[in-house]
Structures are given as C-alpha cells and as structure tokens.
Write a protein that holds these residues in place. Structure first.
Motif, PDB file in Angstrom:
ATOM      1  N   GLY A  76       0.813  -1.211   0.000  1.00  0.00           N
ATOM      2  CA  GLY A  76       0.000   0.000   0.000  1.00  0.00           C
ATOM      3  C   GLY A  76       0.847   1.261   0.000  1.00  0.00           C
ATOM      4  O   GLY A  76       0.568   2.215  -0.741  1.00  0.00           O
ATOM      5  N   VAL A  77       1.903   1.281   0.827  1.00  0.00           N
ATOM      6  CA  VAL A  77       2.783   2.456   0.876  1.00  0.00           C
ATOM      7  C   VAL A  77       3.534   2.601  -0.441  1.00  0.00           C
ATOM      8  O   VAL A  77       3.678   3.716  -0.977  1.00  0.00           O
ATOM      9  N   LEU A  78       4.035   1.491  -0.999  1.00  0.00           N
ATOM     10  CA  LEU A  78       4.736   1.531  -2.280  1.00  0.00           C
ATOM     11  C   LEU A  78       3.821   2.074  -3.380  1.00  0.00           C
ATOM     12  O   LEU A  78       4.223   2.933  -4.178  1.00  0.00           O
ATOM     13  N   ALA A  79       2.579   1.600  -3.415  1.00  0.00           N
ATOM     14  CA  ALA A  79       1.635   2.058  -4.433  1.00  0.00           C
ATOM     15  C   ALA A  79       1.318   3.538  -4.271  1.00  0.00           C
ATOM     16  O   ALA A  79       1.248   4.290  -5.249  1.00  0.00           O
ATOM     17  N   ALA A  80       1.122   3.982  -3.030  1.00  0.00           N
ATOM     18  CA  ALA A  80       0.815   5.395  -2.785  1.00  0.00           C
ATOM     19  C   ALA A  80       1.979   6.283  -3.197  1.00  0.00           C
ATOM     20  O   ALA A  80       1.788   7.345  -3.808  1.00  0.00           O
ATOM     21  N   ARG A  82       4.261   5.558  -5.423  1.00  0.00           N
ATOM     22  CA  ARG A  82       4.356   5.529  -6.895  1.00  0.00           C
ATOM     23  C   ARG A  82       3.383   6.512  -7.535  1.00  0.00           C
ATOM     24  O   ARG A  82       3.740   7.257  -8.462  1.00  0.00           O
ATOM     25  N   LEU A  83       2.154   6.568  -7.053  1.00  0.00           N
ATOM     26  CA  LEU A  83       1.184   7.499  -7.612  1.00  0.00           C
ATOM     27  C   LEU A  83       1.535   8.943  -7.271  1.00  0.00           C
ATOM     28  O   LEU A  83       1.382   9.837  -8.101  1.00  0.00           O
ATOM     29  N   ALA A  84       2.011   9.168  -6.047  1.00  0.00           N
ATOM     30  CA  ALA A  84       2.361  10.536  -5.637  1.00  0.00           C
ATOM     31  C   ALA A  84       3.518  11.087  -6.470  1.00  0.00           C
ATOM     32  O   ALA A  84       3.620  12.295  -6.677  1.00  0.00           O
ATOM     33  N   LEU A  85       4.389  10.203  -6.964  1.00  0.00           N
ATOM     34  CA  LEU A  85       5.535  10.640  -7.756  1.00  0.00           C
ATOM     35  C   LEU A  85       5.176  10.898  -9.215  1.00  0.00           C
ATOM     36  O   LEU A  85       5.984  11.472  -9.951  1.00  0.00           O
ATOM     37  N   THR A  86       3.994  10.476  -9.652  1.00  0.00           N
ATOM     38  CA  THR A  86       3.590  10.673 -11.037  1.00  0.00           C
ATOM     39  C   THR A  86       3.419  12.155 -11.324  1.00  0.00           C
ATOM     40  O   THR A  86       2.531  12.803 -10.780  1.00  0.00           O
ATOM     41  N   ALA A  87       4.295  12.679 -12.173  1.00  0.00           N
ATOM     42  CA  ALA A  87       4.269  14.115 -12.490  1.00  0.00           C
ATOM     43  C   ALA A  87       4.138  14.932 -11.213  1.00  0.00           C
ATOM     44  O   ALA A  87       3.409  15.913 -11.146  1.00  0.00           O
ATOM     45  N   GLY A  88       4.872  14.498 -10.185  1.00  0.00           N
ATOM     46  CA  GLY A  88       4.700  15.026  -8.843  1.00  0.00           C
ATOM     47  C   GLY A  88       5.422  16.320  -8.535  1.00  0.00           C
ATOM     48  O   GLY A  88       5.736  17.091  -9.433  1.00  0.00           O
ATOM     49  N   GLY A 101       9.030   5.334  -0.787  1.00  0.00           N
ATOM     50  CA  GLY A 101       8.594   4.305  -1.713  1.00  0.00           C
ATOM     51  C   GLY A 101       9.616   3.194  -1.864  1.00  0.00           C
ATOM     52  O   GLY A 101       9.264   2.009  -1.928  1.00  0.00           O
ATOM     53  N   LEU A 102      10.904   3.554  -1.940  1.00  0.00           N
ATOM     54  CA  LEU A 102      11.954   2.539  -2.041  1.00  0.00           C
ATOM     55  C   LEU A 102      11.961   1.632  -0.827  1.00  0.00           C
ATOM     56  O   LEU A 102      11.996   0.401  -0.949  1.00  0.00           O
ATOM     57  N   LEU A 103      11.941   2.227   0.374  1.00  0.00           N
ATOM     58  CA  LEU A 103      11.980   1.410   1.586  1.00  0.00           C
ATOM     59  C   LEU A 103      10.763   0.495   1.661  1.00  0.00           C
ATOM     60  O   LEU A 103      10.884  -0.693   2.012  1.00  0.00           O
ATOM     61  N   ALA A 104       9.588   1.032   1.321  1.00  0.00           N
ATOM     62  CA  ALA A 104       8.386   0.194   1.309  1.00  0.00           C
ATOM     63  C   ALA A 104       8.526  -0.938   0.301  1.00  0.00           C
ATOM     64  O   ALA A 104       8.124  -2.082   0.565  1.00  0.00           O
ATOM     65  N   GLY A 105       9.113  -0.633  -0.867  1.00  0.00           N
ATOM     66  CA  GLY A 105       9.305  -1.662  -1.874  1.00  0.00           C
ATOM     67  C   GLY A 105      10.252  -2.757  -1.411  1.00  0.00           C
ATOM     68  O   GLY A 105      10.030  -3.944  -1.683  1.00  0.00           O
ATOM     69  N   LEU A 106      11.302  -2.391  -0.688  1.00  0.00           N
ATOM     70  CA  LEU A 106      12.238  -3.395  -0.174  1.00  0.00           C
ATOM     71  C   LEU A 106      11.588  -4.258   0.891  1.00  0.00           C
ATOM     72  O   LEU A 106      11.817  -5.480   0.955  1.00  0.00           O
ATOM     73  N   VAL A 107      10.764  -3.651   1.751  1.00  0.00           N
ATOM     74  CA  VAL A 107      10.035  -4.430   2.764  1.00  0.00           C
ATOM     75  C   VAL A 107       9.035  -5.365   2.081  1.00  0.00           C
ATOM     76  O   VAL A 107       8.902  -6.540   2.450  1.00  0.00           O
TER      77      VAL A 107
END
Length: 640
Positions: A76-80, A82-88, A101-107
């Motif tokens: 959920g954190v990784l997805a959020a 990712r969306l927040a970084l879109t043209a962010g 997002g990176l840390l969430a992705g590694l977890v």
C-alpha cells in the motif's frame, strides 16, 4: 495451481512498480541530495546505501508480524508513493517520497520472498514487462508524465498491483510464510538462491540486458561510418525485442541441465565483459540470455534444497534483502568512479561472476517443471513481443538536406544535466524550449541509458522534440558523453578521449564537420572533467590541439562546459591556440548554478575570421547550468 498463478502476477506487477520508483529515486539522490557533485561522493554513497541496509531489518519484521500483513501494508505504501511521484512535486518532496517508496518496496520484497518459494517466473515476467513498457514509451517513463494518459496508465498499473496483492493475501494456500500459522508448501526448492539473485538481476537487466536506451545507443553507427549519426539504421527494434525474448525463453523454458550449467554462465559473463569493452549489441544479447538462464538454474529441486516452513521463509526474506544490498553497492561503486576517479569496468563483470556462482551453488539438480500458468504467461509475453517489437524503435529525425549558405548561424552550448532540472524532475520539454531556434547545439552531460539516471535515452528524446539529427560521442562508458545537434548535414566526425590518467573522467572532444551549402564548418563539442585533484588546464590543452588539427584551416566553432573561468590558465589555452572568445562582448556572463549564477564556466570559441553577434545566457532552471547562445557569421562568399 491458482495461487501460484496469482503469486507470479503479483510479483511481476510489484517488480514493475518498484522499478518505477527506482527510476525516480536514483536520479533524485544525484540531483537533489547530491546536487550534481556538490555533496561529497562519500556522503552521497552512504545516504544511498543506508536505505538498503535499513531494509535488512525487514525479515525480522516479517517474522514477528507475519508476511501477509507486512506485505500488504508495504504494498500500500509503495503504491501510494508511486502514484504521488507521477508528475509530482519535484524538489525535496520528490526525494523523500522516493525514499519512502523505495523502503516500502524493499520491505514488500522481503515479505513476498517469505511467501513465494519459486520467484523466477514472476521476476522474469516483471523485468521483461518493464523493459517492454519502457521501450514502447520511448524510454520516458509514465512516472515523469502527467496528463490523462500518464495518470490513467499509472493508476491501472498500481491498482492491478494492489488487487493482486490483496487477493494473494486472502487466497494463498500451500505457501510458506514467516509465522508457524501459515501453511507450508509441498517440498520443492526453498528459493533462497533465486531471491538472492533478485538484486544482481535487477542491476544487470537495467544496466545492460533489458535496457531499451542501450538498444538504441547500440544501433548508433550511420552509413557514413562515424558513431551516433542520426540516420543510423533502426536495428535496435528487432534486436531489443529479441533480447527480451531470449531472456524469457532462457528463464522459463529449460534446456537439458548439463547444457544449461555451461551455456548460461558463459553467456552472462561474456556479456558483462563485452559491455565493459563497449561492445553493446553482443553485450546485451548475451547478458539477456545468460541472466535469464542463470535465474532458471536457481529454480531447481534437489535433496539439499527441500527446506520448508517458517525457517525457509525467513531465509528467503533475508536472501532478498541481501541481494538488494548487492544491487545498491554495485550501482554506487560503478557510478561513483566518475567522481572519485578509479577504474569501474570490473563492476558489471564481478556482478556477473556473483550471478554465476549463486546459480551454480546448488546441489546436483534437475529442473523443476514449469507450471502451466507460468507457461501461459510466458507464451503470452512472447506473442506480445512479436507483435509490438517493431514499435520498440523511435526513428530519429531525418537527416537534413543541403541548404543555401546561411547569413548567420545561431549556436547554443548547454550542459543539460541528463535532462533533469533543478527540481530533480526529468523535463526534456523545458530543455527543448530554451534551445529552439538554434541551428547548431553543443550538448554536455548527455545520457543515453545510464541506470543511475533512470535508463532514459535523453538524446533521442531531445532530438525528436527539436527535430534535429545528432552526432553522439561517448565520454565515460558508451552511454554518457557529448553531442552535436544540427540543422545542417554532418559530413564527417571524429572523437578523442581526454586523458584520465587511469580514471574514468567522462571527458572527450567531439569534432563534427557540417555542410553549410557549399562550404564547411568544423564544430567541436567538449566537457572538461579532469581527474580528481587535477586542474583542467591539461585537458584544455588537449582539446585546443585536437580542434586545431581537426579544423585543418576550416572555420571552427568550439564550445561546451569547460569548467574554467575567463581568467584561468585553462581558458588561456584556447586563446593561445588562436581562438577568440565568442561571448566576450556579453561578459560577465554567469552560467552556473542556474538559480543563482555566479561563475562563467560555459563557453564558445571561434576561429579567426568568424564574426560573432548577439550573445547571452537565457535564464532557465531546466538544468543546473544556463545555456549560452551566440550568432556567428562566416566571412566572404561561399566556396564554389
């Protein structure tokens, strides 16, 4: 069988989302935290590695709280993110969002490792899918794009990932997890070696084998015989699709074991060696096949591998976390060489050797039969590659036709910082806006696929926006250097590497001869980057000598980021060679840093007889430098 199908889909989508975040996080560390070499390289490296070291605690977290809840929360954190970084937002907000997002992705990866004992199909499909999508987007990711299409496709990707993750959390019978309450799988492989290769595989795939920008750069030899000419044949398209197909075939369709244990290790090692030697086409084809095959070698059953239950789950999670630390260390060590000054061609070779050792470390084995869902996914992916492979190549602008001799030539020189603005966002539209109207453009810090910067072919993208063909010369490895874009036909070109004294400096001099409708103009583009602790005067002397010899009496324009001020000894090397400062009438002309310019380090010189007119440095934050522009007139009537 259904749960394996779902876990393969979840892992493939998660790899795609994680790679999207990495494509923002890596350049953000350089441009925002590092401010393009203003932060000491040691501090920058420690900051980057710290997030991966922190993620080593993820397996313990998974063991205490359970793989499913931790994996779902991290997804959920990784997805959020990712969306927040879109043209962010850009700036510090972008850096910290990417870090979260990176840390969430590694977890999430560690939690997924605890649940999935056979990750090879999901990893292979995720890497192949990302490469295919990146190629179809022309190497400019969705994450940098706004608008309806960018947001729609980003939302579809993220929602598909969340849906697959949620369904997998509720319907995953027969797989192991981190707590004793999770049911155990039937005996197979414990998956440790495959998860350990996840990090090295991500690096080799995105640096060499499955990098669309590398495919494009590899096809850059034109019919006139000099590197990078834009009317190069479009061989990158079929070869790029072929590389992805080779990777999938090697990973998912298994040859006899004895053949595989020789063929795939030799291929991945040879590919890395050829990449270090600058032979890109055989490098990415061999690395693609060898990397896929070495992943397949880890997906095998043997008596020593049949470890199940909570212990196996914890070992898989730890292996995934350690593999990503290897990814981070290899990435930092390879690219830090250009700041610290040491040879770095050995890094991809050592990474390939590690892949080989892990792939061959298992007991005598027999391949595990590929599941029917995985076969269906791989067959579907290969059909898509066959259908969409021709779209991988974006044709460059057509070569310009001969023109009547112009009265004046508008010249621009610009250090584009790989296309990243002061806010840390990839914005080639902003770069193109400030360069429009120029007839000849000399570019420094041109990136054609460095993984550190997200793997974009900034030169091809910018040339398409400006509708100007180009000549590119590598200055570091084959993917990073300088370029000349021109509205006039290029008749010949030559490049000379500048002395690095054993260190990869990323410095060269590129000479291009332009046809101005019956007369010729020699253009030299360069970027002085002396080895650490050395003055640029030595490289300035080399460039001046090269330019004088290359011009051979023809009118000459020389420019770029020279990292020297008008009163410095290095600047004097150009005037001593008989060249005139084309920007003299406009000085002081501050060009760096772009937000508060206080140094004059970007210059244009011309040979005697050329008359210079209006000069300036337009204000923009599309890079950390300002571009310099000047009009140049040739003397006398055109030659007959």
């Amino acid at each position: 069988m259904r749960h394996r199908h779902l876990s393969t889909l979840t892992l493939a989508l998660g790899v795609a989302v994680l790679l999207d975040v990495l494509r923002v996080w890596l350049p953000s560390v350089i441009t925002l935290f590092g401010r393009a070499a203003e932060t000491p390289a040691e501090m920058l490296g420690a900051f980057a590695l710290g997030w991966f070291v922190l993620a080593l605690a993820a397996p313990t977290l998974v063991r205490r709280l359970g793989a499913r809840p931790v994996g779902l929360a991290a997804a959920g954190v990784l997805a959020a993110a990712r969306l927040a970084l879109t043209a962010g937002p850009g700036g510090a907000a972008q850096l910290w969002l990417a870090c979260v997002g990176l840390l969430a992705g590694l977890v999430w990866l560690a939690a997924t490792a605890a649940l999935v004992d056979r990750p090879v199909p999901g990893l292979a499909l995720g890497l192949a899918g990302q490469a295919t999508g990146h190629a179809l987007l022309g190497t400019e990711d969705l994450i940098w794009r706004g608008g309806t299409s960018g947001w729609t496709l980003s939302c579809l990707l993220v929602l598909s990932f969340l849906a697959a993750t949620a369904l997998g959390s509720w319907q995953r019978p027969g797989t192991s997890a981190s707590s004793g309450s999770d049911p155990a799988p039937p005996p197979s492989t414990d998956g440790r070696r495959a998860w350990l290769l996840c990090g090295p595989a991500l690096l080799l795939a995105n640096q060499i084998a499955l990098a669309p920008a590398v495919w494009a750069a590899a096809s850059g030899t034109g019919s006139s015989g000099f590197p990078g000419l834009s009317h190069a044949p479009g061989g990158a398209a079929p070869l790029g699709a072929f590389a992805v197909a080779l990777f999938l075939l090697a990973a998912l369709y298994r040859p006899p074991a004895r053949l595989a244990r020789v063929l795939w290790p030799v291929a991945v090692f040879a590919g890395a060696v050829l990449f270090a030697a600058g032979r890109l086409v055989p490098a990415y084809l061999l690395t693609a096949a060898g990397l896929g095959g070495c992943l397949a070698l880890t997906d095998a059953a043997g008596a020593g591998d049949q470890v199940t239950g909570a212990r196996a789950a914890q070992r898989r999670g730890r292996a995934a976390a350690v593999g990503m630390v290897v990814f981070a260390v290899a990435t930092v060590v390879y690219y830090a060489a250009y700041d610290l000054g040491y040879p770095n061609g050995w890094v991809p070779i050592v990474t390939a050797v590690l892949v080989v050792l892990v792939a061959l470390a298992g007991p005598p084995w027999s391949p595990v039969a590929l599941s029917e869902p995985a076969r269906r996914w791989s067959t579907f992916a290969l059909v898509l590659l066959t259908a969409f492979g021709p779209l991988f190549h974006r044709p460059p602008p057509p070569a310009p036709r001969p023109v009547s001799p112009p009265a004046v030539i508008r010249v621009a020189a610009y250090n584009i910082r790989m296309g990243f603005g002061l806010d840390g966002r990839l914005d080639l539209d902003a770069v193109a806006r400030v360069l429009r109207g120029a007839d000849v453009v000399l570019l420094s810090e041109v990136d054609r696929g460095w993984w550190l910067n997200g793997g974009h072919d900034t030169l091809a993208l910018l040339a398409a926006l400006l509708r100007m063909p180009y000549v590119f010369a590598p200055a570091a490895d084959p993917l990073w250097g300088d370029a000349v874009l021109s509205r006039f036909p290029a008749r010949s070109a030559r490049s000379r590497a500048l002395a690095g004294h054993g260190a990869p400096t990323g410095a060269q001099a590129l000479g291009v001869t332009l046809d101005l409708g019956g007369r010729e103009l020699a253009v030299v583009a360069t970027h002085l980057q002396p080895p650490p602790g050395r003055d640029p005067v030595e490289q300035a002397r080399e460039v001046a000598a090269f330019a004088r010899g290359y011009a051979a009496g023809r009118p000459l324009v020389l420019g770029g980021d020279l990292n020297t001020e008008p009163d410095d000894a290095a600047f004097a090397e150009f005037t001593r060679a008989g060249l005139a400062d084309a920007l003299a009438a406009a000085r002081p002309l501050w060009t760096s840093p772009a937000d508060e310019p206080r140094t004059q380090i970007d210059h244009v010189f011309v040979s005697p007889g050329l008359t210079t007119g209006e000069a300036g440095a337009p204000r923009t934050e599309a890079s950390d430098h300002l571009p310099v522009r000047v009009t140049v007139a040739l003397p006398g009537p055109p030659a007959r």
